[in-house]
Scaffold this motif. Structure first.
Motif, PDB file in Angstrom:
ATOM      1  N   ALA A  55       0.666  -1.151   0.069  1.00  0.00           N
ATOM      2  CA  ALA A  55      -0.049   0.152   0.052  1.00  0.00           C
ATOM      3  C   ALA A  55       0.896   1.274   0.059  1.00  0.00           C
ATOM      4  CB  ALA A  55      -0.880  -0.166   1.007  1.00  0.00           C
ATOM      5  N   TYR A  60      -0.469   5.015  -1.409  1.00  0.00           N
ATOM      6  CA  TYR A  60      -1.620   5.365  -0.388  1.00  0.00           C
ATOM      7  C   TYR A  60      -0.924   5.910   1.054  1.00  0.00           C
ATOM      8  CZ  TYR A  60      -4.813   2.571  -3.345  1.00  0.00           C
ATOM      9  OH  TYR A  60      -5.208   2.061  -4.369  1.00  0.00           O
ATOM     10  N   ALA A  64      -6.254   9.631   4.684  1.00  0.00           N
ATOM     11  CA  ALA A  64      -7.418   8.989   4.365  1.00  0.00           C
ATOM     12  C   ALA A  64      -8.701   9.677   4.505  1.00  0.00           C
ATOM     13  CB  ALA A  64      -7.255   7.813   5.259  1.00  0.00           C
ATOM     14  N   TYR A  69     -11.041   4.711   5.420  1.00  0.00           N
ATOM     15  CA  TYR A  69     -11.210   4.149   4.287  1.00  0.00           C
ATOM     16  C   TYR A  69     -12.486   3.209   3.869  1.00  0.00           C
ATOM     17  CZ  TYR A  69     -10.101   1.033   0.180  1.00  0.00           C
ATOM     18  OH  TYR A  69     -10.214   0.009  -0.889  1.00  0.00           O
ATOM     19  N   HIS A 271      -3.263   5.830   6.453  1.00  0.00           N
ATOM     20  CA  HIS A 271      -3.731   5.402   5.335  1.00  0.00           C
ATOM     21  C   HIS A 271      -3.566   3.893   4.858  1.00  0.00           C
ATOM     22  CE1 HIS A 271      -5.540   6.878   1.196  1.00  0.00           C
ATOM     23  NE2 HIS A 271      -6.018   5.648   1.597  1.00  0.00           N
ATOM     24  N   ARG A 275      -5.519   0.263   4.148  1.00  0.00           N
ATOM     25  CA  ARG A 275      -5.792  -0.456   2.902  1.00  0.00           C
ATOM     26  C   ARG A 275      -5.366  -1.765   3.093  1.00  0.00           C
ATOM     27  NH1 ARG A 275      -8.022   2.203  -1.700  1.00  0.00           N
ATOM     28  NH2 ARG A 275      -8.018   4.472  -1.163  1.00  0.00           N
TER      29      ARG A 275
END
Length: 385
Positions: A55, A60, A64, A69, A271, A275
């Protein structure tokens, strides 16, 4: 500058260094085996770590969404519905948080005002009371008794007043390792039903339960779910406490108020980890197999100390085990805990730290979320006492 007038104005004048920090520092100083603090000394699944790396490499790495997310909130919603038959709208009823502690603090801050009473079941984890006090609330205690640490619901009922804004429960329970049964949750539901009291349900050890028992989440009970913030922890579940990753589920009306505080406290949460978790959670075995994993550790630890002078009732959940040392010493638990660190090189947490007025139950809390070799060394020491 004279800081005395400023420090006298502190909102937490009674709060001192936590017992976890004190014991942890002492354990490091004396190179003791540390079974005090609640974190594993083994690695997380390499698959989960690789998903985080992927990720990050994909990119990413920026903020977020404030709520978390969406893909992660969606899989959390599916998990809760599958396990507890309660549907939470991932858009409006689930928020990803900086661990369960932030979720708990945020829920308290969103609703507790000056003079509001909040019922706390003692022994209790130490983050509840400071959050209540910071917001002007008044902790009202229901003290449980050793060795069973069961709630007397008549006593609980007697603590409710017209000032009660919130009740905090924790199941599976830290530090006692007990669990609230379906009957317990039904008693709570019946007591709260005629009120507007909010329930804060700390369920961070939801996937660490033993002997075929069932975790009775507040989300399983309609009236409780309609008034509850259910707080959970990925850090506890996936052996990554340092990632500080959790979530909170609540009805939309309550969650809207929660998010008002959340957005200005942290705004959003890591973030790339979100993910990774969204993918990792799609395989239920990653959390459903945890019960057997930790039960093996609990059973090994307890089998090893059967010949010791400690008394115990096997933990029903969490990765903590209470040991009664009355056949070893009449000391206060803090005193024997310190002595075990400095002379015997093993660290635990004295339960008085969690009780009203530091009541001494002659109990020490040991964490068995450790490598096999660590537990073997700990057993050897404990059997010599």
């Amino acid at each position: 500058m004279d800081y005395t007038p400023l420090t006298k104005a502190s909102k937490l004048t009674e709060v001192k260094t936590t017992i976890f920090t004190t014991v942890g520092n002492l354990a490091r100083k004396h190179k003791a085996i540390d079974l005090s603090q609640g974190f594993p000394n083994f690695q997380a699944d390499s698959k989960l770590k690789s998903l985080v790396s992927e990720a990050i490499n994909i990119g990413y790495n920026q903020y977020a969404p404030m709520q978390g997310y969406y893909g992660l909130r969606e899989v959390i919603s599916d998990k809760i519905e599958t396990l507890h038959n309660r549907e939470y709208n991932p858009e409006s009823e689930i928020t990803v948080t900086v661990g369960a502690t932030q979720a708990i603090f945020t829920a308290i801050t969103a609703f507790v005002n000056k003079g509001d009473e909040v019922i706390v079941i003692k022994p209790a984890y130490d983050c509840y009371e400071p959050a209540i006090i910071l917001n002007g609330g008044i902790p009202v205690f229901v003290q449980l008794n050793a060795p069973d640490y069961k709630i007397d619901w008549n006593i609980f009922r007697s603590k409710i007043s017209d000032k009660t804004k919130m009740v905090i429960i924790n199941t599976p329970h830290n530090p006692s390792g007990t669990m609230l049964t379906k009957w317990d949750m039904e008693q709570l539901e019946n007591i709260l039903k005629p009120t507007n009291i909010i329930l804060l349900s700390d369920e961070v050890y939801e996937h660490i339960i033993f002997d075929g028992q069932v975790h009775e989440s507040a989300s399983r009970f309609t009236d409780l779910a309609n008034r509850s913030f259910v707080c959970a922890s990925f850090g506890k579940t996936f052996h990554v406490t340092g990632w500080k990753m959790g979530y909170c589920a609540a009805p939309a009306e309550l969650m809207a108020e929660f998010r008002k505080v959340h957005q200005f406290a942290v705004f959003c949460v890591d973030h790339p980890v979100q993910r990774a978790l969204a993918i990792y959670l799609k395989n239920p075995s990653h959390y459903l197999d945890l019960n057997n994993f930790y039960q093996q550790k609990r059973d090994f630890f307890l089998e090893g100390i059967k010949s010791s002078k400690f008394k115990f009732k096997p933990s029903k959940g969490t990765y903590f085990q209470l040991l009664d040392y009355t056949h070893i010493s009449n000391e206060e638990d803090e005193a024997i805990g310190k002595r075990l660190i400095t002379k015997n090189r093993i660290a635990s947490i004295p339960i008085s730290s969690f009780n009203v007025d530091n009541r001494n139950d002659h109990m020490l809390r040991f964490c068995f979320a450790k490598k096999q070799k660590t537990l073997e060394k700990a057993v050897e020491i404990l059997c010599k006492l």
